[in-house]
Design a protein around this motif. Structure first.
Motif, PDB file in Angstrom:
ATOM      1  N   MET A   1     -26.265  21.870  21.281  1.00  0.00           N
ATOM      2  CA  MET A   1     -27.593  21.451  21.719  1.00  0.00           C
ATOM      3  C   MET A   1     -27.481  20.133  22.466  1.00  0.00           C
ATOM      4  SD  MET A   1     -29.624  22.410  18.238  1.00  0.00           S
ATOM      5  CE  MET A   1     -28.185  22.121  17.196  1.00  0.00           C
ATOM      6  N   PRO A   2     -28.451  19.846  23.309  1.00  0.00           N
ATOM      7  CA  PRO A   2     -28.420  18.587  24.050  1.00  0.00           C
ATOM      8  C   PRO A   2     -28.367  17.391  23.093  1.00  0.00           C
ATOM      9  CG  PRO A   2     -30.127  20.036  24.923  1.00  0.00           C
ATOM     10  CD  PRO A   2     -29.613  20.663  23.660  1.00  0.00           C
ATOM     11  N   ALA A   3     -27.512  16.441  23.406  1.00  0.00           N
ATOM     12  CA  ALA A   3     -27.349  15.260  22.557  1.00  0.00           C
ATOM     13  C   ALA A   3     -28.670  14.504  22.380  1.00  0.00           C
ATOM     14  CB  ALA A   3     -26.279  14.339  23.137  1.00  0.00           C
ATOM     15  N   ARG A   4     -29.485  14.469  23.425  1.00  0.00           N
ATOM     16  CA  ARG A   4     -30.777  13.768  23.324  1.00  0.00           C
ATOM     17  C   ARG A   4     -31.672  14.414  22.282  1.00  0.00           C
ATOM     18  NH1 ARG A   4     -33.544  12.945  28.963  1.00  0.00           N
ATOM     19  NH2 ARG A   4     -35.117  12.184  27.537  1.00  0.00           N
ATOM     20  N   TYR A   5     -31.632  15.737  22.208  1.00  0.00           N
ATOM     21  CA  TYR A   5     -32.451  16.451  21.226  1.00  0.00           C
ATOM     22  C   TYR A   5     -31.966  16.143  19.813  1.00  0.00           C
ATOM     23  CZ  TYR A   5     -34.940  20.234  18.872  1.00  0.00           C
ATOM     24  OH  TYR A   5     -35.747  20.955  18.020  1.00  0.00           O
ATOM     25  N   LEU A   6     -30.646  16.200  19.612  1.00  0.00           N
ATOM     26  CA  LEU A   6     -30.088  15.890  18.304  1.00  0.00           C
ATOM     27  C   LEU A   6     -30.393  14.446  17.902  1.00  0.00           C
ATOM     28  CD1 LEU A   6     -26.658  17.712  18.620  1.00  0.00           C
ATOM     29  CD2 LEU A   6     -28.676  18.468  17.346  1.00  0.00           C
ATOM     30  N   LYS A   7     -30.309  13.549  18.866  1.00  0.00           N
ATOM     31  CA  LYS A   7     -30.606  12.141  18.585  1.00  0.00           C
ATOM     32  C   LYS A   7     -32.083  11.969  18.211  1.00  0.00           C
ATOM     33  CE  LYS A   7     -30.107   7.520  20.488  1.00  0.00           C
ATOM     34  NZ  LYS A   7     -29.683   6.705  21.612  1.00  0.00           N
ATOM     35  N   ALA A   8     -32.967  12.674  18.893  1.00  0.00           N
ATOM     36  CA  ALA A   8     -34.406  12.593  18.587  1.00  0.00           C
ATOM     37  C   ALA A   8     -34.680  13.065  17.161  1.00  0.00           C
ATOM     38  CB  ALA A   8     -35.214  13.418  19.578  1.00  0.00           C
ATOM     39  N   LEU A   9     -33.885  14.026  16.689  1.00  0.00           N
ATOM     40  CA  LEU A   9     -34.055  14.539  15.324  1.00  0.00           C
ATOM     41  C   LEU A   9     -33.187  13.802  14.316  1.00  0.00           C
ATOM     42  CD1 LEU A   9     -34.173  18.366  16.070  1.00  0.00           C
ATOM     43  CD2 LEU A   9     -36.083  16.875  15.489  1.00  0.00           C
ATOM     44  N   ARG A  10     -32.463  12.804  14.795  1.00  0.00           N
ATOM     45  CA  ARG A  10     -31.564  11.997  13.954  1.00  0.00           C
ATOM     46  C   ARG A  10     -30.474  12.825  13.290  1.00  0.00           C
ATOM     47  NH1 ARG A  10     -36.592   8.606  11.976  1.00  0.00           N
ATOM     48  NH2 ARG A  10     -36.669   7.198  13.734  1.00  0.00           N
ATOM     49  N   ILE A  11     -29.838  13.620  14.135  1.00  0.00           N
ATOM     50  CA  ILE A  11     -28.710  14.441  13.683  1.00  0.00           C
ATOM     51  C   ILE A  11     -27.465  13.906  14.378  1.00  0.00           C
ATOM     52  CG2 ILE A  11     -27.687  16.746  13.684  1.00  0.00           C
ATOM     53  CD1 ILE A  11     -30.568  17.855  13.774  1.00  0.00           C
ATOM     54  N   ASN A  12     -26.418  13.661  13.608  1.00  0.00           N
ATOM     55  CA  ASN A  12     -25.165  13.168  14.188  1.00  0.00           C
ATOM     56  C   ASN A  12     -24.539  14.233  15.064  1.00  0.00           C
ATOM     57  OD1 ASN A  12     -25.395  10.736  12.815  1.00  0.00           O
ATOM     58  ND2 ASN A  12     -24.293  11.525  11.039  1.00  0.00           N
ATOM     59  N   THR A  13     -24.031  13.803  16.224  1.00  0.00           N
ATOM     60  CA  THR A  13     -23.406  14.753  17.148  1.00  0.00           C
ATOM     61  C   THR A  13     -21.923  14.848  16.911  1.00  0.00           C
ATOM     62  OG1 THR A  13     -23.278  12.993  18.801  1.00  0.00           O
ATOM     63  CG2 THR A  13     -25.126  14.533  18.937  1.00  0.00           C
TER      64      THR A  13
ATOM     65  N   LYS B   1     -44.837  19.325  16.583  1.00  0.00           N
ATOM     66  CA  LYS B   1     -44.760  18.081  15.815  1.00  0.00           C
ATOM     67  C   LYS B   1     -44.423  18.294  14.335  1.00  0.00           C
ATOM     68  CE  LYS B   1     -47.327  15.423  19.095  1.00  0.00           C
ATOM     69  NZ  LYS B   1     -46.411  15.615  20.157  1.00  0.00           N
ATOM     70  N   SER B   2     -43.729  19.377  14.032  1.00  0.00           N
ATOM     71  CA  SER B   2     -43.238  19.639  12.675  1.00  0.00           C
ATOM     72  C   SER B   2     -41.765  19.236  12.657  1.00  0.00           C
ATOM     73  CB  SER B   2     -43.417  21.118  12.319  1.00  0.00           C
ATOM     74  OG  SER B   2     -44.774  21.459  12.305  1.00  0.00           O
ATOM     75  N   PHE B   3     -41.537  17.925  12.584  1.00  0.00           N
ATOM     76  CA  PHE B   3     -40.200  17.385  12.812  1.00  0.00           C
ATOM     77  C   PHE B   3     -39.203  17.712  11.703  1.00  0.00           C
ATOM     78  CE2 PHE B   3     -43.079  14.546  15.251  1.00  0.00           C
ATOM     79  CZ  PHE B   3     -42.693  14.994  16.498  1.00  0.00           C
ATOM     80  N   THR B   4     -39.645  17.777  10.461  1.00  0.00           N
ATOM     81  CA  THR B   4     -38.726  18.119   9.375  1.00  0.00           C
ATOM     82  C   THR B   4     -38.190  19.534   9.559  1.00  0.00           C
ATOM     83  OG1 THR B   4     -39.848  16.632   7.842  1.00  0.00           O
ATOM     84  CG2 THR B   4     -38.482  18.366   6.869  1.00  0.00           C
ATOM     85  N   GLU B   5     -39.083  20.475   9.863  1.00  0.00           N
ATOM     86  CA  GLU B   5     -38.666  21.851  10.089  1.00  0.00           C
ATOM     87  C   GLU B   5     -37.775  21.956  11.326  1.00  0.00           C
ATOM     88  OE1 GLU B   5     -41.750  20.847   9.444  1.00  0.00           O
ATOM     89  OE2 GLU B   5     -42.461  22.007   7.726  1.00  0.00           O
ATOM     90  N   ALA B   6     -38.117  21.195  12.355  1.00  0.00           N
ATOM     91  CA  ALA B   6     -37.306  21.186  13.579  1.00  0.00           C
ATOM     92  C   ALA B   6     -35.891  20.715  13.271  1.00  0.00           C
ATOM     93  CB  ALA B   6     -37.943  20.285  14.637  1.00  0.00           C
ATOM     94  N   ARG B   7     -35.799  19.672  12.479  1.00  0.00           N
ATOM     95  CA  ARG B   7     -34.484  19.118  12.114  1.00  0.00           C
ATOM     96  C   ARG B   7     -33.687  20.137  11.301  1.00  0.00           C
ATOM     97  NH1 ARG B   7     -31.566  16.031   8.469  1.00  0.00           N
ATOM     98  NH2 ARG B   7     -30.427  14.323   9.441  1.00  0.00           N
ATOM     99  N   ASN B   8     -34.331  20.760  10.321  1.00  0.00           N
ATOM    100  CA  ASN B   8     -33.634  21.736   9.481  1.00  0.00           C
ATOM    101  C   ASN B   8     -33.085  22.902  10.302  1.00  0.00           C
ATOM    102  OD1 ASN B   8     -34.195  20.206   7.204  1.00  0.00           O
ATOM    103  ND2 ASN B   8     -35.989  21.408   6.642  1.00  0.00           N
ATOM    104  N   ASP B   9     -33.895  23.407  11.231  1.00  0.00           N
ATOM    105  CA  ASP B   9     -33.427  24.518  12.070  1.00  0.00           C
ATOM    106  C   ASP B   9     -32.328  24.074  13.032  1.00  0.00           C
ATOM    107  OD1 ASP B   9     -34.941  26.470  10.875  1.00  0.00           O
ATOM    108  OD2 ASP B   9     -36.280  26.782  12.572  1.00  0.00           O
ATOM    109  N   ALA B  10     -32.420  22.860  13.538  1.00  0.00           N
ATOM    110  CA  ALA B  10     -31.375  22.358  14.437  1.00  0.00           C
ATOM    111  C   ALA B  10     -30.047  22.230  13.688  1.00  0.00           C
ATOM    112  CB  ALA B  10     -31.789  21.023  15.042  1.00  0.00           C
ATOM    113  N   ILE B  11     -30.108  21.768  12.452  1.00  0.00           N
ATOM    114  CA  ILE B  11     -28.889  21.666  11.642  1.00  0.00           C
ATOM    115  C   ILE B  11     -28.296  23.056  11.425  1.00  0.00           C
ATOM    116  CG2 ILE B  11     -28.028  21.135   9.324  1.00  0.00           C
ATOM    117  CD1 ILE B  11     -30.020  18.726   9.347  1.00  0.00           C
TER     118      ILE B  11
END
Length: 91
Positions: free
Chosen positions: A79-91, A60-70
């Motif tokens: 990465m799966p589109a659903r995961y990127l969408k959950a982190l609010r990252i444009n695909t 549940k450390s969403f900011t860190e999750a988003r940064n690493d996903a970027i």
């Protein structure tokens, strides 16, 4: 003759494998620590950023999750589109 030091590669594999084992046991903080050590050894490997991102997400450390996903995405990891969408990252 050039001497090649293979220890970092072995250490990298050790940290990734142990991180995976911790992740599988839902020990996300320990997995994050090992994935971070692996990143120190091979910072251009996008796959490990994705693994750490998902461990952050599960803890549940969403900011860190988003940064690493970027970062993983920048390094060419798909990465799966659903995961990127959950982190609010444009695909």
């Amino acid at each position: 003759m050039v001497k090649i030091n293979r220890i970092p590669t072995r250490q990298y594999a050790y940290y990734v494998e142990r991180g995976d084992a911790y992740f599988a046991s839902s020990k996300f903080k320990k997995a994050i620590n090992d994935y971070s050590k692996a990143i120190e050894l091979k910072p251009k490997n996008g796959g490990i950023y994705f693994k750490r991102s998902y461990a952050y997400y599960r803890s549940k450390s969403f900011t860190e999750a988003r940064n690493d996903a970027i970062k993983a995405k920048e390094l060419g990891i798909k990465m799966p589109a659903r995961y990127l969408k959950a982190l609010r990252i444009n695909t």
